[in-house]
Write a protein that holds these residues in place. Structure first.
Motif, PDB file in Angstrom:
ATOM      1  N   LEU A   7     -58.916  19.693 -37.934  1.00 22.10           N
ATOM      2  CA  LEU A   7     -58.037  18.626 -38.427  1.00 22.10           C
ATOM      3  C   LEU A   7     -58.398  18.238 -39.857  1.00 22.10           C
ATOM      4  N   PHE A   8     -59.692  18.195 -40.156  1.00 20.96           N
ATOM      5  CA  PHE A   8     -60.089  17.914 -41.535  1.00 20.96           C
ATOM      6  C   PHE A   8     -59.624  19.039 -42.471  1.00 20.96           C
ATOM      7  N   GLY A   9     -59.595  20.268 -41.966  1.00 16.15           N
ATOM      8  CA  GLY A   9     -59.083  21.371 -42.768  1.00 16.15           C
ATOM      9  C   GLY A   9     -57.614  21.177 -43.103  1.00 16.15           C
ATOM     10  N   VAL A  10     -56.824  20.728 -42.119  1.00 19.19           N
ATOM     11  CA  VAL A  10     -55.409  20.450 -42.368  1.00 19.19           C
ATOM     12  C   VAL A  10     -55.264  19.284 -43.341  1.00 19.19           C
ATOM     13  N   ALA A  20     -59.085  13.218 -49.604  1.00 19.14           N
ATOM     14  CA  ALA A  20     -59.368  13.834 -48.303  1.00 19.14           C
ATOM     15  C   ALA A  20     -60.873  13.991 -48.097  1.00 19.14           C
ATOM     16  N   ALA A  21     -61.586  14.398 -49.151  1.00 24.58           N
ATOM     17  CA  ALA A  21     -63.039  14.554 -49.049  1.00 24.58           C
ATOM     18  C   ALA A  21     -63.721  13.221 -48.791  1.00 24.58           C
ATOM     19  N   ALA A  22     -63.231  12.150 -49.440  1.00 25.96           N
ATOM     20  CA  ALA A  22     -63.816  10.824 -49.239  1.00 25.96           C
ATOM     21  C   ALA A  22     -63.587  10.334 -47.812  1.00 25.96           C
ATOM     22  N   VAL A  23     -62.392  10.579 -47.282  1.00 23.93           N
ATOM     23  CA  VAL A  23     -62.090  10.177 -45.908  1.00 23.93           C
ATOM     24  C   VAL A  23     -62.973  10.951 -44.931  1.00 23.93           C
ATOM     25  N   GLU A  24     -63.111  12.241 -45.131  1.00 29.40           N
ATOM     26  CA  GLU A  24     -63.955  13.053 -44.247  1.00 29.40           C
ATOM     27  C   GLU A  24     -65.407  12.585 -44.294  1.00 29.40           C
ATOM     28  N   HIS A  25     -65.916  12.309 -45.501  1.00 31.14           N
ATOM     29  CA  HIS A  25     -67.301  11.856 -45.638  1.00 31.14           C
ATOM     30  C   HIS A  25     -67.497  10.525 -44.921  1.00 31.14           C
ATOM     31  N   LEU A  26     -66.514   9.636 -45.024  1.00 29.60           N
ATOM     32  CA  LEU A  26     -66.611   8.348 -44.352  1.00 29.60           C
ATOM     33  C   LEU A  26     -66.692   8.527 -42.842  1.00 29.60           C
ATOM     34  N   VAL A  27     -65.833   9.372 -42.295  1.00 28.79           N
ATOM     35  CA  VAL A  27     -65.825   9.573 -40.845  1.00 28.79           C
ATOM     36  C   VAL A  27     -67.146  10.173 -40.374  1.00 28.79           C
TER      37      VAL A  27
END
Length: 470
Positions: A7-10, A20-27
Motif C-alpha cells: 500500500l505504501f508502494g501505491v 508520501a515519504a513523510a506519511v510513511e515515516h510517520l506511520v
C-alpha cells in the motif's frame, strides 16, 4: 506492518514523493499520539511540506486504508469534539450542544467541522484504538479535543493542570465513589468527556465550615448539564457511574489556568477547505453529501469561466481542431485551479465553475488563467480562445445535486452573472473579492488595476459594484 508495504508502494506512485515519504515515516516511526487525529496543516508545516501535497497524500492514504478519515464537529468555544463522523454524510444540520461550555452551535463547514486522520488499526494499533486504556489527560488530548488545540509543553502543562484541576476520577462501569473536596471561591465544572455530562457549580457567598453534599449520576450518553449554587468550603461529592463503560469525570476550576491549558489554537484542515480540494473531489467523487443535506458555508469564493464565441470557433477551424483547443483549455484551467488550492465543481459546455477557500487564491487563479490563454493562443498564432472570468465571494450551502457535491445560493448566482458581464479576455470581480486584504495586496504586487462600475445583474434586484481587472 509488512502487509502495508504494498500500500505504501501505491501511495508513493499516486502522491507527491516527499509527502508520501513523510506519511510513511510517520506511520512506521511516529509516536502513538502523533497518529491520532493527525492535523494535516500542522504536519505539513512541521515537515516543511506543501499543504496541498500533504492533504492529497493523506487522502490517497485514507483511500488505500492506511488511515481513517474523520469529520469532527467542534465546539466553537473550547474546541472539543462534539461528534466524530466517518463521512460528511453523517453530519447533522441541527445544532450540537457542548456541555463543557454550555453552548449550542450549528455546524459550519468553515471552522467548526474539522477533518483529521488516524492511522488504521489494520496498519498499526495505537493507544487511541483502545480508549479505555487512556489516562485522564491522554483521553482529553487524543479524543475529546480537536486537532486545532495547542497544548503547552510538558512542564508548563503539568503546572497549569495542577492549578486547574481540583480532582480527577476514573470510574469503571457500575462503580461509585465519594470525594471530599474543598471548593474555592471560583466557578467549578464537573465534566466527563466520555458521556459529555457536565455540572456547573456557582461558588459564592461567605465561606462555610459545614460540609455540603452533591450527588451526580452518569447514566446516559450526552447526558446534558446541571447547575448548583454552593458556598466556598468542604464538599462531599458522590459520583455514580451507571453507564456500561468507563467514565473520566474531572472537577475543573473555570479560571485562567484552564484557559492556559486549552486556550491556544492553530490552523487545521476544515471541511470547507477539503470540499474545495481537487484531489478530494477526484478521489471521493460520490462519498460526500446526502441528497437531503444542506450544510452552511460562511465564506467561499466562486470562479466562473466561459469561452467567448465557442460556437463560431467550431465553424471557423473545424470540429477536430476546436475540440483539441477546448480540451487543452480545460486541462490548463484544471491545473491552475488545483495549484491554487481550489477545485473544479463542474463544467457546463465550455464553461467552468470552481471554488476556492479564499478570494486571493481565486484571484490569483483568474490572472494566471488569462495569461495561460494568451500563451496558448500565441503558440497557435491566433486569438481562437477568448476566456471570460467572473469572481464573487460570500455564504452558500453545500448540497448534493445530480449525484455530485455542489453549492447553492445567491453567492453562486451572483458569481455566474458577474462572469456574463465580462467581455473579451476580461476578468470581472465583486467588491467582496477586491477588498479582501490578501487579494488587494496581490493586485498591487502585480500592478493590476481594478476599475469599478455599477452594474445590473440579471435576476439580482439591486445594482452592485463590479470591478474590471486590467
Amino acid at each position: 506492518m509488512h502487509d502495508s508495504d504494498a500500500l505504501f508502494g501505491v501511495l508513493r506512485q499516486s502522491a507527491d514523493p516527499d509527502a508520501a515519504a513523510a506519511v510513511e515515516h510517520l506511520v512506521r516511526h511516529g509516536r502513538d499520539e502523533e497518529l491520532a487525529r493527525l492535523n494535516a496543516v500542522s504536519f505539513a508545516e512541521a515537515r516543511g511540506l506543501g499543504e496541498e501535497a500533504t492533504v492529497a497524500a493523506l487522502l490517497h492514504a485514507s483511500r488505500l486504508g492506511l488511515f481513517e478519515m474523520s469529520w469532527n464537529i467542534l465546539c466553537p468555544s473550547c474546541g472539543g469534539v462534539l461528534d466524530a463522523n466517518a463521512s460528511l454524510r453523517s453530519v447533522r444540520r441541527e445544532a450540537y450542544h457542548c456541555a463543557f461550555c454550555a453552548v449550542d452551535s450549528e455546524p459550519v463547514l468553515d471552522d467548526t467541522v474539522e477533518v483529521s486522520f488516524t492511522v488504521s488499526p489494520r496498519v498499526r494499533r495505537i493507544a487511541v484504538h483502545d480508549p479505555d486504556g487512556l489516562g485522564f489527560w491522554d483521553y482529553y488530548r487524543q479524543i475529546f479535543f480537536g486537532s486545532g488545540i495547542v497544548f503547552p509543553e510538558a512542564r508548563v502543562f503539568d503546572e497549569l493542570a495542577r492549578a486547574a484541576i481540583v480532582e480527577t476520577v476514573e470510574l469503571q462501569a457500575g462503580e461509585r465513589m465519594i470525594l471530599a473536596l474543598q471548593l474555592p471561591a471560583e466557578p467549578v465544572i464537573v465534566f466527563d468527556p466520555v458521556t459529555h455530562a457536565a455540572h456547573f457549580l456557582t461558588v459564592e457567598g461567605e465561606p462555610t465550615r459545614e460540609r455540603q453534599e452533591l450527588s451526580l449520576v452518569f447514566d446516559s450518553i450526552r447526558a446534558g448539564i446541571g447547575r448548583t449554587t454552593l458556598r466556598p468550603g468542604p464538599l462531599r461529592l458522590s459520583l455514580d457511574n451507571r453507564t456500561g463503560a468507563r467514565v473520566l469525570p474531572g472537577v475543573f476550576i473555570a479560571g485562567e489556568a484552564l484557559n492556559g491549558l486549552i486556550g491556544r489554537r492553530r490552523p487545521f484542515l476544515t471541511a470547507k477547505r477539503l470540499l474545495s480540494n481537487q484531489t478530494f473531489r477526484d478521489v471521493y467523487r460520490t462519498d460526500t453529501l446526502d441528497v437531503d443535506q444542506r450544510l452552511k458555508v460562511l465564506s467561499l469564493t466562486f470562479l466562473f469561466t466561459d469561452l467567448k464565441g465557442s460556437t463560431a470557433l467550431y465553424e471557423r477551424v473545424g470540429d477536430l481542431v476546436a475540440y483539441d483547443l477546448v480540451r487543452a483549455h480545460f486541462q490548463i484551467l484544471h491545473e491552475i485551479v488545483a495549484s491554487e488550492a481550489g477545485a473544479v465543481v463542474k463544467t457546463i459546455g465550455d464553461a467552468v465553475m470552481a471554488t476556492f477557500p479564499t478570494p486571493h487564491r481565486a484571484l490569483s487563479a483568474a490572472l494566471r488563467m488569462r495569461e495561460a490563454m494568451r500563451g496558448l493562443n500565441a503558440r497557435g498564432s491566433a486569438e481562437d480562445l477568448i476566456l471570460k472570468i467572473g469572481l464573487h465571494e460570500g455564504p452558500c450551502l453545500a448540497v448534493n445535486l445530480n449525484e455530485r457535491q455542489d453549492y447553492f445560493g445567491q453567492t453562486v448566482n451572483i458569481a455566474a452573472r458577474v462572469q456574463q458581464l465580462a467581455t473579451a479576455d476580461g476578468i470581472f470581480a465583486t467588491e467582496a473579492v477586491i477588498r479582501h486584504g490578501d487579494a488587494a495586496r496581490l493586485l498591487a504586487a502585480q500592478r493590476v488595476e481594478a476599475s469599478p462600475q455599477m452594474c445590473s445583474l440579471r435576476g439580482i434586484g439591486d445594482r452592485v459594484p463590479v470591478f474590471e481587472l486590467t
